[in-house]
Motif scaffolding. Sequence first.
Motif, PDB file in Angstrom:
ATOM      1  N   THR A 152       0.733  -1.316  -0.224  1.00 60.09           N
ATOM      2  CA  THR A 152      -0.014  -0.106  -0.075  1.00 60.09           C
ATOM      3  C   THR A 152       0.730   1.285  -0.117  1.00 60.09           C
ATOM      4  O   THR A 152       0.518   2.146  -0.707  1.00 60.09           O
ATOM      5  N   ALA A 153       1.936   1.479   0.637  1.00 59.72           N
ATOM      6  CA  ALA A 153       2.868   2.648   0.781  1.00 59.72           C
ATOM      7  C   ALA A 153       3.316   2.724  -0.523  1.00 59.72           C
ATOM      8  O   ALA A 153       3.651   3.833  -0.949  1.00 59.72           O
ATOM      9  N   ARG A 154       3.832   1.726  -1.181  1.00 60.81           N
ATOM     10  CA  ARG A 154       4.308   1.811  -2.761  1.00 60.81           C
ATOM     11  C   ARG A 154       3.396   2.236  -3.517  1.00 60.81           C
ATOM     12  O   ARG A 154       3.487   3.200  -4.376  1.00 60.81           O
ATOM     13  N   LEU A 155       2.116   1.597  -3.330  1.00 62.26           N
ATOM     14  CA  LEU A 155       1.064   1.937  -4.314  1.00 62.26           C
ATOM     15  C   LEU A 155       0.777   3.492  -4.490  1.00 62.26           C
ATOM     16  O   LEU A 155       0.348   3.906  -5.196  1.00 62.26           O
ATOM     17  N   LEU A 156       0.701   3.868  -3.101  1.00 58.66           N
ATOM     18  CA  LEU A 156       0.158   5.430  -2.849  1.00 58.66           C
ATOM     19  C   LEU A 156       1.121   6.374  -3.432  1.00 58.66           C
ATOM     20  O   LEU A 156       0.800   7.467  -3.944  1.00 58.66           O
ATOM     21  N   GLU A 182      -1.406   2.625  10.149  1.00 58.12           N
ATOM     22  CA  GLU A 182      -0.135   2.282  10.515  1.00 58.12           C
ATOM     23  C   GLU A 182      -0.061   2.510  12.193  1.00 58.12           C
ATOM     24  O   GLU A 182       0.830   1.801  12.731  1.00 58.12           O
ATOM     25  N   ARG A 183      -0.511   3.466  12.781  1.00 56.71           N
ATOM     26  CA  ARG A 183      -0.591   3.992  14.132  1.00 56.71           C
ATOM     27  C   ARG A 183      -1.539   2.849  14.972  1.00 56.71           C
ATOM     28  O   ARG A 183      -1.114   2.388  15.880  1.00 56.71           O
ATOM     29  N   ILE A 184      -2.686   2.481  14.171  1.00 65.44           N
ATOM     30  CA  ILE A 184      -3.516   1.496  14.895  1.00 65.44           C
ATOM     31  C   ILE A 184      -3.111   0.304  15.223  1.00 65.44           C
ATOM     32  O   ILE A 184      -3.151  -0.542  16.200  1.00 65.44           O
ATOM     33  N   LEU A 185      -2.396  -0.431  14.007  1.00 63.23           N
ATOM     34  CA  LEU A 185      -2.024  -1.838  13.983  1.00 63.23           C
ATOM     35  C   LEU A 185      -1.270  -2.159  15.266  1.00 63.23           C
ATOM     36  O   LEU A 185      -1.654  -3.182  16.041  1.00 63.23           O
ATOM     37  N   PRO A 186      -0.250  -1.218  15.647  1.00 58.64           N
ATOM     38  CA  PRO A 186       0.480  -1.519  16.844  1.00 58.64           C
ATOM     39  C   PRO A 186      -0.567  -1.677  18.093  1.00 58.64           C
ATOM     40  O   PRO A 186      -0.151  -2.571  19.060  1.00 58.64           O
ATOM     41  N   MET A 187      -1.392  -0.847  18.078  1.00 60.16           N
ATOM     42  CA  MET A 187      -2.558  -0.776  19.257  1.00 60.16           C
ATOM     43  C   MET A 187      -3.365  -2.148  19.400  1.00 60.16           C
ATOM     44  O   MET A 187      -3.329  -2.695  20.378  1.00 60.16           O
ATOM     45  N   THR A 235      -5.868  11.845   0.316  1.00 55.15           N
ATOM     46  CA  THR A 235      -6.575  11.436   1.586  1.00 55.15           C
ATOM     47  C   THR A 235      -6.393   9.951   1.996  1.00 55.15           C
ATOM     48  O   THR A 235      -6.210   9.906   3.290  1.00 55.15           O
ATOM     49  N   ARG A 236      -6.157   9.263   1.048  1.00 54.50           N
ATOM     50  CA  ARG A 236      -5.895   7.738   1.370  1.00 54.50           C
ATOM     51  C   ARG A 236      -4.633   7.618   2.063  1.00 54.50           C
ATOM     52  O   ARG A 236      -4.272   6.882   3.308  1.00 54.50           O
ATOM     53  N   GLU A 237      -3.524   8.337   1.730  1.00 56.87           N
ATOM     54  CA  GLU A 237      -2.135   8.625   2.315  1.00 56.87           C
ATOM     55  C   GLU A 237      -2.327   8.796   3.784  1.00 56.87           C
ATOM     56  O   GLU A 237      -1.636   8.088   4.723  1.00 56.87           O
ATOM     57  N   LYS A 238      -3.113   9.905   4.184  1.00 58.75           N
ATOM     58  CA  LYS A 238      -3.145  10.229   5.616  1.00 58.75           C
ATOM     59  C   LYS A 238      -4.033   9.189   6.332  1.00 58.75           C
ATOM     60  O   LYS A 238      -3.785   8.923   7.279  1.00 58.75           O
ATOM     61  N   GLN A 239      -5.088   8.466   5.672  1.00 59.91           N
ATOM     62  CA  GLN A 239      -5.671   7.430   6.439  1.00 59.91           C
ATOM     63  C   GLN A 239      -4.779   6.335   6.760  1.00 59.91           C
ATOM     64  O   GLN A 239      -4.870   5.787   7.598  1.00 59.91           O
ATOM     65  N   PHE A 240      -3.829   5.887   5.804  1.00 61.12           N
ATOM     66  CA  PHE A 240      -3.084   4.906   5.869  1.00 61.12           C
ATOM     67  C   PHE A 240      -1.832   5.381   6.973  1.00 61.12           C
ATOM     68  O   PHE A 240      -1.614   4.353   7.755  1.00 61.12           O
TER      69      PHE A 240
END
Length: 317
Positions: A188-192, A229-234, A220-225
């Motif tokens: 996803t990071a690469r595609l964005l 990335e912050r949510i996953l460790p939570m 917008t999708r980049e900001k959501q991504f």
Amino acid sequence: MFPLKIGYRTIKTAIGAAAAISIAQFFGLNSFASAGILTILCVKNSKKKSLQAAYSRFIACMIAIGFSFIFFETIAYHPVVLGLLLLVFIPVTVFFKVSEGIVTSSVIILHLFTAKKITLDIVFNEIALIAIGIGVALFVNLYMPSLDAKLKQYQVKIEEDFRTIFQEMVSYLRTNESRWVGKEIIETARLLEEAKSIAFRDVQNHFLRTQDYYYHYFKTREKQFEIIERILPMVTSIDLLVTQRYMIADFLEELSEAIHPGNTAQLHLNRLDDLHNQFKDERLPTSRDEFEARAQLFQLLKEIEQYLLIKKSLKVD
């Protein structure tokens, strides 16, 4: 045999260079091949870049002709004078922000230096070469293939990856287990990055607008991504199977099913408010571990709220 890939820009450059040389030759201009060089230098991968290149080269060439007259006619046609001219000319083009035209202008300067004189006919010849080279480049660059289909493909793939990531979070919240390797995160990071680059090029192919839907969409999708990335460790740090985990898992599953270009963020924000209220009505934690788990889940809801607010800001032009 190695497969050769010839793009639109290559084709336009080849046709443009041949056309510019032919036109210059037809009009009997001296050094007619230089028109082809100008065309090659001015054909870019977007209309705006091509126009900017044409402007820079034209202005720089005009400055070069003026400087050539001053230095060569008033001092001498000597290599030392040529070096002195370039010593002054290059900083001037940088000052006027037309340094992109230095190489082209240097060709014009060398033409005048080789001629050993500057007359109206010679100046007219150089201006004609510039006009033909730049004009042909702008003409062939009028056609730009539509990028909509390619951008749509990126949009679909990014949304698929978002969906997968959310579904994996749902699975972990419900079972406390996961075999997911996380390849969608890297992808996803690469595609964005790729999608933003193409979308920006698409913007530059339209003179009357500075931003379009796709560029804003991928930003917008980049900001959501970043929030994902912050949510996953939570999510992975919560071990205790408290009731609220299943409530959030159900909500994230709803979000995963609603990942599409349409903007339904407000509906989910309302649903999130209901979830907040349910959390408040729950009994108080009975242990430290439960307290910490519920606190992390509450922070998770805050991040999800930011995720939805970002989507709500997406405007379709």
